[in-house]
Design a protein around this motif. Sequence first.
Motif, PDB file in Angstrom:
ATOM      1  N   ILE A 271       0.875  -1.170   0.000  1.00 40.31           N
ATOM      2  CA  ILE A 271       0.000   0.000   0.000  1.00 40.31           C
ATOM      3  C   ILE A 271       0.910   1.217   0.000  1.00 40.31           C
ATOM      4  N   VAL A 272       0.662   2.133  -0.903  1.00 39.14           N
ATOM      5  CA  VAL A 272       1.471   3.350  -0.933  1.00 39.14           C
ATOM      6  C   VAL A 272       0.576   4.551  -0.675  1.00 39.14           C
ATOM      7  N   VAL A 273       0.923   5.318   0.345  1.00 39.27           N
ATOM      8  CA  VAL A 273       0.231   6.572   0.616  1.00 39.27           C
ATOM      9  C   VAL A 273       0.985   7.670  -0.125  1.00 39.27           C
ATOM     10  N   LEU A 274       0.267   8.443  -0.950  1.00 44.16           N
ATOM     11  CA  LEU A 274       0.906   9.568  -1.625  1.00 44.16           C
ATOM     12  C   LEU A 274       0.721  10.802  -0.752  1.00 44.16           C
ATOM     13  N   GLY A 275       1.806  11.268  -0.177  1.00 45.13           N
ATOM     14  CA  GLY A 275       1.712  12.395   0.756  1.00 45.13           C
ATOM     15  C   GLY A 275       1.652  13.716   0.011  1.00 45.13           C
ATOM     16  N   GLU A 276       0.888  14.662   0.536  1.00 39.07           N
ATOM     17  CA  GLU A 276       0.856  16.010  -0.045  1.00 39.07           C
ATOM     18  C   GLU A 276       1.491  16.968   0.947  1.00 39.07           C
ATOM     19  N   HIS A 277       2.370  17.793   0.430  1.00 38.57           N
ATOM     20  CA  HIS A 277       3.076  18.703   1.345  1.00 38.57           C
ATOM     21  C   HIS A 277       3.069  20.116   0.800  1.00 38.57           C
ATOM     22  N   ARG A 278       3.232  21.047   1.731  1.00 36.60           N
ATOM     23  CA  ARG A 278       3.225  22.463   1.384  1.00 36.60           C
ATOM     24  C   ARG A 278       4.091  23.175   2.406  1.00 36.60           C
TER      25      ARG A 278
ATOM     26  N   GLU B 144       2.475  -4.541   3.184  1.00 29.59           N
ATOM     27  CA  GLU B 144       3.359  -3.487   3.676  1.00 29.59           C
ATOM     28  C   GLU B 144       2.782  -2.141   3.296  1.00 29.59           C
ATOM     29  N   VAL B 145       3.154  -1.129   4.033  1.00 27.91           N
ATOM     30  CA  VAL B 145       2.703   0.220   3.682  1.00 27.91           C
ATOM     31  C   VAL B 145       3.896   1.166   3.694  1.00 27.91           C
ATOM     32  N   SER B 146       3.953   2.021   2.705  1.00 25.25           N
ATOM     33  CA  SER B 146       5.001   3.037   2.676  1.00 25.25           C
ATOM     34  C   SER B 146       4.408   4.347   2.180  1.00 25.25           C
TER      35      SER B 146
ATOM     36  N   THR C 222       6.523   0.542 -12.094  1.00 18.00           N
ATOM     37  CA  THR C 222       7.643  -0.285 -11.633  1.00 18.00           C
ATOM     38  C   THR C 222       7.328  -0.969 -10.306  1.00 18.00           C
ATOM     39  N   GLU C 223       6.675  -0.243  -9.389  1.00 17.58           N
ATOM     40  CA  GLU C 223       6.431  -0.807  -8.052  1.00 17.58           C
ATOM     41  C   GLU C 223       5.184  -1.682  -8.013  1.00 17.58           C
ATOM     42  N   GLN C 224       4.234  -1.430  -8.888  1.00 19.54           N
ATOM     43  CA  GLN C 224       2.965  -2.151  -8.901  1.00 19.54           C
ATOM     44  C   GLN C 224       2.334  -2.288  -7.522  1.00 19.54           C
ATOM     45  N   PRO C 225       2.047  -1.160  -6.880  1.00 15.93           N
ATOM     46  CA  PRO C 225       1.389  -1.263  -5.571  1.00 15.93           C
ATOM     47  C   PRO C 225      -0.025  -1.804  -5.723  1.00 15.93           C
TER      48      PRO C 225
ATOM     49  N   LYS D  36     -12.969  -2.095 -10.198  1.00 20.88           N
ATOM     50  CA  LYS D  36     -12.978  -3.274 -11.069  1.00 20.88           C
ATOM     51  C   LYS D  36     -11.564  -3.508 -11.590  1.00 20.88           C
ATOM     52  N   GLY D  37     -11.292  -4.705 -12.031  1.00 12.57           N
ATOM     53  CA  GLY D  37     -10.035  -4.984 -12.715  1.00 12.57           C
ATOM     54  C   GLY D  37      -8.860  -5.176 -11.777  1.00 12.57           C
ATOM     55  N   GLU D  38      -7.675  -5.042 -12.352  1.00 11.11           N
ATOM     56  CA  GLU D  38      -6.436  -5.343 -11.632  1.00 11.11           C
ATOM     57  C   GLU D  38      -5.921  -4.118 -10.887  1.00 11.11           C
ATOM     58  N   PRO D  39      -5.140  -4.342  -9.799  1.00 11.69           N
ATOM     59  CA  PRO D  39      -4.483  -3.224  -9.153  1.00 11.69           C
ATOM     60  C   PRO D  39      -3.442  -2.600 -10.091  1.00 11.69           C
ATOM     61  N   PRO D  40      -2.909  -1.431  -9.822  1.00 10.66           N
ATOM     62  CA  PRO D  40      -3.145  -0.641  -8.595  1.00 10.66           C
ATOM     63  C   PRO D  40      -4.506   0.036  -8.582  1.00 10.66           C
ATOM     64  N   TYR D  41      -5.082   0.131  -7.383  1.00 10.83           N
ATOM     65  CA  TYR D  41      -6.318   0.857  -7.184  1.00 10.83           C
ATOM     66  C   TYR D  41      -5.991   2.226  -6.616  1.00 10.83           C
ATOM     67  N   LEU D  42      -6.662   3.239  -7.147  1.00  4.41           N
ATOM     68  CA  LEU D  42      -6.435   4.596  -6.660  1.00  4.41           C
ATOM     69  C   LEU D  42      -7.658   5.065  -5.880  1.00  4.41           C
ATOM     70  N   VAL D  43      -7.420   5.535  -4.670  1.00  4.90           N
ATOM     71  CA  VAL D  43      -8.518   5.945  -3.801  1.00  4.90           C
ATOM     72  C   VAL D  43      -8.124   7.224  -3.080  1.00  4.90           C
TER      73      VAL D  43
END
Lengths: 264, 334
Positions: free
Chosen positions: B5-12, B37-39, B88-91, B149-156
């Motif tokens: 699982i990859v969390v995309l962080g937002e920063h400012r 795993e989560v990163s 490349t990572e296929q989360p 639906k379908g294959e990962p990666p899933y975006l949420v």
Amino acid sequence: MRILTCLKQVPERDSRYKLNQDGSRVLEEDLVFETNESDLYALEEALRLKEGTGGDVAVLSIGSDRISKVLRNALAMGADRAIHLKDEAFERGDAWGTARAIAAAIGPEDFDLVLTGVQSEDMAFAQTGAVLAQMLGWPCATIVLEVALEADTGRIQVKRELESNVFERVELPLPAVLTIQSGSHPIRYATLRGIMQAKKKEYRVLTAQDLGLSPEAVGEMAAKVRHHRLLAPERKKRTVMIQGNAEEAAGTLMDKLVNEVGVI
Amino acid sequence: MTTRIVVLGEHRDGQLKKISWEAIGLGRRLSVELGMEVSLALVGSEIERLAREVSGRSGLEVVVLANDHCRHYTPEAYCEVLAEFARTEQPYLLLLGHTYQTMDFAPKLATMLDRGMIPNCVDCRCAAGQLLWVRQVFNGKLNLEVSPKGEPPYLVSLQQGAFPASEEDLEAPPRVDHRQVGLAEGVLRRKLLEVMEAVQTRVDLSQAEIIVAGGRGLGSKEKFQLIIDLASALGAGVGASRPVTDGGWLPKEHQIGSSGQSVTPRLYIACGISGAIQHLVGMSNSGCIVAINKDPYAPIFQVADYGIVGDVFQVVPKLIEIAREMRPGHPGSP
């Protein structure tokens, strides 16, 4: 400047919803529909751009016969022609399936700019414009408040809304897709003259086959999100509902705010 | 097999946004439930200090996707970098906060990856090894349960404030995987010209003890005076939801919500406000919330402590009357 504005028909804001047997859909029988508000702001922006620079404003919507009201109203407001994508295959699409159909309709045309609203009030995915841009290979800016054409450069400058009273100005080449935020300019009403003129304007109905699309490529079949069921929202608080006529309710409320909550 | 699982962080301004800590919290929870795993991934330029700090505090490995063109956000640079990373990572799952920035780039990213994206989720549960997501639809009057639906990666993406933030400082040794990434020629078409902060607003509602706010239900600029009169009688600040400032009934600086001010008064009285999520995120942490609306199904009642289903034009004048009697001599009194 050739502009396309995409419009969606949604249930009126004050609608009460009843669900079908398995809770997968709302029943449409008792609903009254109107044009999605931010889409009307997109149309207003398109009409203003046309008034400033000349050109042509087309409007597009997807759905059954009932959505013709949306397109007729847009023509009466000043749009030049309407494209009605009408096919059972287009129904119940998510942003992906919907954008695929719109992209196919745009294909043979020669638009400089496509405008959509920021998001629909019913499904609220807020994606169709950005997905459409990517399918067309065009640049995109979302949540746009102001649009300024740069004469003869083939570029536009737009002001985007960010969070907490912050804005940004970006520049992008045409053709491009913009999603328009509410509040930029007051939305005009259709005049009686506009309504009369609308009757003579071009109104094209296109099916999936007309667009060279197989039913699997659009609508529900192409959706990338599966809908399971609709649910009543969970209440975050135990709300005390105050009963009585206006005078009684006002009295009870003030009494509670003074004596129970102690905030007044 | 995709098991990350990859969390995309937002920063400012060198800070991770609060919504990203909420996404980290959910990412952690799901990593346990799914046995993955989560990163955290951060896109930017010269953000090593932030990456170390976030990694130490969260205990997560942080992947820095660095490119000079990502110093300031543009959707094209971000999507290019993230699409390459996802390929490349296929989360299994990419978790984002539902922010204005996410709304701008995530649908494009999903389309580049030939995936859908599930936006603005308020709840999530795991059923038969599958994640079911709940989102608000029909102006917040209904929730819809969906799955990709379908294959990962899933975006949420997650709605602000819907999931508990990961608050604890784990003081872990920082693990930062720095990756300098390139951009293909010609991908950058949208150019950032300037960022404009609105001038320091003359209407600062953040310190107000009481706020009386009006919405679309007031109907016109003239009728909105009723809200100003109640505020004046209670010695309160005047707030508004978006349709009011869109319609020019009140200056923009009175707007409360995601694109305006966030407030936490002791008392918030919402009159004729239906309660779009964009408004709720700016006021739902108020001490006591009162909602007056003619629509019993208006979502504002979901966050209200006290509710009156009724006509604001009948109820509010009565409130003004009582308030003036209670506070004789106050400027709002006759």
